[in-house]
Motif scaffolding. Structure first.
Motif, mmCIF file in Angstrom:
data_model
loop_
_atom_site.group_PDB
_atom_site.id
_atom_site.type_symbol
_atom_site.label_atom_id
_atom_site.label_comp_id
_atom_site.label_asym_id
_atom_site.label_seq_id
_atom_site.Cartn_x
_atom_site.Cartn_y
_atom_site.Cartn_z
ATOM 1 N N PRO A 53 -114.975 54.802 -79.429
ATOM 2 C CA PRO A 53 -115.510 56.149 -79.125
ATOM 3 C C PRO A 53 -114.206 57.269 -79.128
ATOM 4 C CG PRO A 53 -115.239 54.483 -77.047
ATOM 5 C CD PRO A 53 -114.914 53.704 -78.544
ATOM 6 N N ARG A 54 -112.882 56.857 -79.317
ATOM 7 C CA ARG A 54 -111.680 57.758 -79.243
ATOM 8 C C ARG A 54 -111.740 58.116 -80.722
ATOM 9 N NH1 ARG A 54 -108.480 57.366 -74.634
ATOM 10 N NH2 ARG A 54 -109.293 55.651 -73.304
ATOM 11 N N ASN A 65 -115.951 40.950 -80.487
ATOM 12 C CA ASN A 65 -114.986 41.461 -79.596
ATOM 13 C C ASN A 65 -114.290 42.700 -80.144
ATOM 14 O OD1 ASN A 65 -115.753 39.346 -77.872
ATOM 15 N ND2 ASN A 65 -114.230 37.969 -78.724
ATOM 16 N N ILE A 66 -114.085 43.850 -79.385
ATOM 17 C CA ILE A 66 -113.533 44.944 -80.137
ATOM 18 C C ILE A 66 -112.182 45.001 -79.578
ATOM 19 C CG2 ILE A 66 -113.689 47.282 -79.841
ATOM 20 C CD1 ILE A 66 -116.775 46.964 -80.131
ATOM 21 N N LEU A 67 -111.112 45.548 -80.308
ATOM 22 C CA LEU A 67 -109.764 45.785 -80.040
ATOM 23 C C LEU A 67 -109.375 47.031 -80.730
ATOM 24 C CD1 LEU A 67 -109.500 42.075 -79.895
ATOM 25 C CD2 LEU A 67 -108.313 43.232 -77.998
ATOM 26 N N ASN A 68 -109.250 48.130 -80.043
ATOM 27 C CA ASN A 68 -109.007 49.317 -80.917
ATOM 28 C C ASN A 68 -107.394 49.697 -80.740
ATOM 29 O OD1 ASN A 68 -111.550 49.537 -81.827
ATOM 30 N ND2 ASN A 68 -112.080 50.577 -80.102
ATOM 31 N N GLU A 69 -107.273 49.482 -79.561
ATOM 32 C CA GLU A 69 -105.380 49.619 -79.154
ATOM 33 C C GLU A 69 -104.649 48.738 -79.809
ATOM 34 O OE1 GLU A 69 -104.816 52.685 -77.606
ATOM 35 O OE2 GLU A 69 -106.829 52.773 -77.337
ATOM 36 N N TYR A 71 -101.729 47.493 -79.431
ATOM 37 C CA TYR A 71 -101.021 46.537 -78.862
ATOM 38 C C TYR A 71 -102.125 45.517 -78.203
ATOM 39 C CZ TYR A 71 -96.370 48.493 -78.174
ATOM 40 O OH TYR A 71 -95.053 48.876 -78.346
ATOM 41 N N ALA A 72 -103.209 45.862 -77.824
ATOM 42 C CA ALA A 72 -104.291 45.231 -77.273
ATOM 43 C C ALA A 72 -104.501 43.979 -78.394
ATOM 44 C CB ALA A 72 -105.558 45.865 -76.986
ATOM 45 N N LEU A 75 -101.725 41.440 -78.991
ATOM 46 C CA LEU A 75 -101.422 40.463 -77.921
ATOM 47 C C LEU A 75 -102.595 39.510 -77.936
ATOM 48 C CD1 LEU A 75 -99.825 42.630 -74.891
ATOM 49 C CD2 LEU A 75 -98.774 40.768 -76.342
ATOM 50 N N TYR A 76 -103.958 39.707 -78.208
ATOM 51 C CA TYR A 76 -105.353 39.162 -78.019
ATOM 52 C C TYR A 76 -104.753 38.205 -79.293
ATOM 53 C CZ TYR A 76 -110.209 38.001 -79.220
ATOM 54 O OH TYR A 76 -111.111 37.521 -79.588
ATOM 55 N N ASP A 111 -93.847 57.618 -79.115
ATOM 56 C CA ASP A 111 -94.103 58.858 -78.666
ATOM 57 C C ASP A 111 -93.124 59.683 -79.223
ATOM 58 O OD1 ASP A 111 -96.245 58.282 -77.458
ATOM 59 O OD2 ASP A 111 -95.485 58.142 -75.463
ATOM 60 N N LYS A 122 -99.116 68.422 -83.342
ATOM 61 C CA LYS A 122 -99.256 68.464 -81.950
ATOM 62 C C LYS A 122 -99.183 69.718 -81.394
ATOM 63 C CE LYS A 122 -97.714 64.617 -79.658
ATOM 64 N NZ LYS A 122 -97.152 63.614 -79.233
ATOM 65 N N PHE A 123 -98.457 70.677 -81.623
ATOM 66 C CA PHE A 123 -98.350 71.986 -80.907
ATOM 67 C C PHE A 123 -98.870 73.222 -81.867
ATOM 68 C CE2 PHE A 123 -95.064 68.952 -79.398
ATOM 69 C CZ PHE A 123 -95.280 69.109 -77.970
ATOM 70 N N ALA B 93 -112.442 34.479 -74.797
ATOM 71 C CA ALA B 93 -112.089 35.538 -75.921
ATOM 72 C C ALA B 93 -112.799 36.737 -75.462
ATOM 73 C CB ALA B 93 -112.468 35.184 -77.144
ATOM 74 N N PRO B 94 -114.135 37.024 -74.995
ATOM 75 C CA PRO B 94 -114.892 38.175 -74.915
ATOM 76 C C PRO B 94 -114.233 38.995 -73.791
ATOM 77 C CG PRO B 94 -116.649 36.523 -75.199
ATOM 78 C CD PRO B 94 -115.545 35.977 -74.987
ATOM 79 N N GLN B 96 -111.227 38.409 -72.444
ATOM 80 C CA GLN B 96 -110.017 38.652 -72.646
ATOM 81 C C GLN B 96 -109.720 39.935 -73.690
ATOM 82 O OE1 GLN B 96 -106.854 36.142 -75.407
ATOM 83 N NE2 GLN B 96 -107.258 35.341 -73.652
ATOM 84 N N ALA B 97 -110.534 39.989 -74.472
ATOM 85 C CA ALA B 97 -110.629 41.237 -75.420
ATOM 86 C C ALA B 97 -110.865 42.590 -74.888
ATOM 87 C CB ALA B 97 -111.658 41.054 -76.474
ATOM 88 N N TYR B 100 -107.694 43.231 -72.497
ATOM 89 C CA TYR B 100 -106.561 44.017 -73.404
ATOM 90 C C TYR B 100 -106.642 45.329 -73.679
ATOM 91 C CZ TYR B 100 -103.570 39.571 -73.653
ATOM 92 O OH TYR B 100 -102.774 38.623 -73.255
ATOM 93 N N GLN B 101 -108.087 45.422 -74.033
ATOM 94 C CA GLN B 101 -108.322 46.873 -74.467
ATOM 95 C C GLN B 101 -108.471 48.106 -73.364
ATOM 96 O OE1 GLN B 101 -109.021 48.204 -77.340
ATOM 97 N NE2 GLN B 101 -109.794 50.040 -76.700
ATOM 98 N N PHE B 104 -104.784 48.731 -72.364
ATOM 99 C CA PHE B 104 -103.893 49.544 -73.347
ATOM 100 C C PHE B 104 -104.536 51.053 -73.387
ATOM 101 C CE2 PHE B 104 -102.185 45.514 -74.125
ATOM 102 C CZ PHE B 104 -101.039 45.972 -73.839
ATOM 103 N N ARG B 135 -105.875 72.922 -72.857
ATOM 104 C CA ARG B 135 -105.969 71.743 -73.844
ATOM 105 C C ARG B 135 -105.774 70.391 -73.142
ATOM 106 N NH1 ARG B 135 -103.147 73.533 -77.697
ATOM 107 N NH2 ARG B 135 -101.524 72.100 -77.272
ATOM 108 N N LEU B 146 -114.758 59.176 -70.488
ATOM 109 C CA LEU B 146 -114.779 57.663 -71.060
ATOM 110 C C LEU B 146 -114.687 56.566 -69.956
ATOM 111 C CD1 LEU B 146 -112.176 57.770 -73.811
ATOM 112 C CD2 LEU B 146 -114.695 57.302 -74.213
#
Lengths: 226, 226
Positions: A53-54, A65-69, A71-72, A75-76, A111, A122-123, B93-94, B96-97, B100-101, B104, B135, B146
């Motif tokens: 959604p981001r 199983n959804i991992l969008n970040e 790092y997540a 690690l998963y 960052d 960004k600006f 797994a579900p 855990q995912a 983690y999501q 992060f 902004r 969210l």
């Protein structure tokens, strides 16, 4: 074959690249992938929004199983495929502590890179100031010196958390490749340059090297005086 | 007794609070602690710089192992004391995912909070613009929506990654407590408010509740119209 995995990604995006390196290190080749175009705004398509959604990439699925970040996802993958491929989080407490510490110092590092490289993005125009860009450049310089010092302390041939390749390299190497792509001086940062040279040859990194970087190895030299 | 651990911290700092909640959840009471004063700049003292060259808190040591990034400390504690206290990273797994999501997604959440609450601190006087504050406020509003939606979808009595308390709660709850402290409307965000009410009573959270928040429960209402 990791046919139950799907990755939507941008070429050359450090967060996307992290996930691709982790997949290679865990021997998870053959996943479904969809390369999207940032300039065409494809990350805001319904297909991405359904998973994330981001409206950002990477967007990654393992089964349901959804991992969008990034790092997540990394690690998963390590946790789910612990004994497969490279062990990315060392078990021994001292090495594990240093790995986690460097992994998460990767967040302010990225960052600070973004604040300089994407300054105009960004600006908005009326909100830019020489003083703020100068401050962001100083913050990035201080950050780069920290990492340069970490590598110097570990000695020649080291990875970011010691003698072995770890999750710290998975998540931070794309940042380091990024700064050199934008013109960072190898002379001024010899330890970072040596590390970059070492990692460039690693199969997981080589295989996942951004295709558009092969065509145009150098971007605008925004970091050449950093 | 966790006498081989030392935490240097600020009262009411979400990153410091995360580590304290993790320590409580892992039954690691009795650690050495040193409460420092941000306004007196005590985080720039030699004592802190010896552990954390960034001069930031938390600064945390377990024996000789140093973990200064709050996420690093929390994940290390879970990994080192996996079978002690609350299991913070689910094995299935579900779950855990999702854990983690959400863990992060806590990173952009905290960033967006900081951009509004610390606006004056982050941007020097000549560099502030109504347009940029607007902004940042809009970005925080979207972020809060969210999380409100995540909780609504999980249903009454849920934690951030489902029916059990996880690492997602350890790292994100302090952010949620923070927004309510700065005046976020419980009426406009009923799911976040219910979650806040649930977690407030959890022993690990109650024990580690910032002392200065007990004395002055509400800060300036910077988020009351968000």
């Amino acid at each position: 074959m990791a046919t139950d995995m799907t990755l939507m990604w941008f070429s050359g995006s450090p967060p996307c690249w992290r996930v691709m390196i982790a997949l290679e290190e865990k021997n998870l080749q053959g996943y479904n992938q969809k390369l999207l175009d940032f300039l065409k705004g494809e990350h805001k398509s319904q297909e991405v929004l359904d998973i994330n959604p981001r409206g950002q990439l990477p967007a990654f699925k393992h089964g349901n199983n959804i991992l969008n970040e990034s790092y997540a996802a990394c690690l998963y993958l390590e946790e789910q495929f612990k004994s497969q491929g490279t062990r990315l989080i060392p078990m021994a407490a001292p090495e594990q502590a240093l790995t986690y510490q460097r992994v998460f110092e990767g967040v302010p590092f990225m960052d600070k890179i973004a604040n300089v490289i994407y300054y105009e993005l960004k600006f908005p125009e009326g909100e830019r100031h020489d003083s703020s860009l100068k401050r962001h450049r100083e913050a990035l310089t201080a950050e780069l010196k920290l990492w340069e010092g970490y590598l110097e302390k570990l000695g020649a041939g080291s990875y970011l958390a010691g003698k072995s390749f770890t999750m710290a390299d998975v998540v931070v190497f794309p940042c380091i490749a990024y700064v050199f792509r934008f013109g960072l001086s190898e002379k001024k940062y010899p330890w970072l340059a040596a590390y970059y040279g070492l990692l460039k040859e690693r199969p997981s990194v080589k295989t996942s090297w951004p295709k558009n970087w092969l065509e145009t190895p150098q971007a605008e030299g925004k970091l050449k005086d950093i």
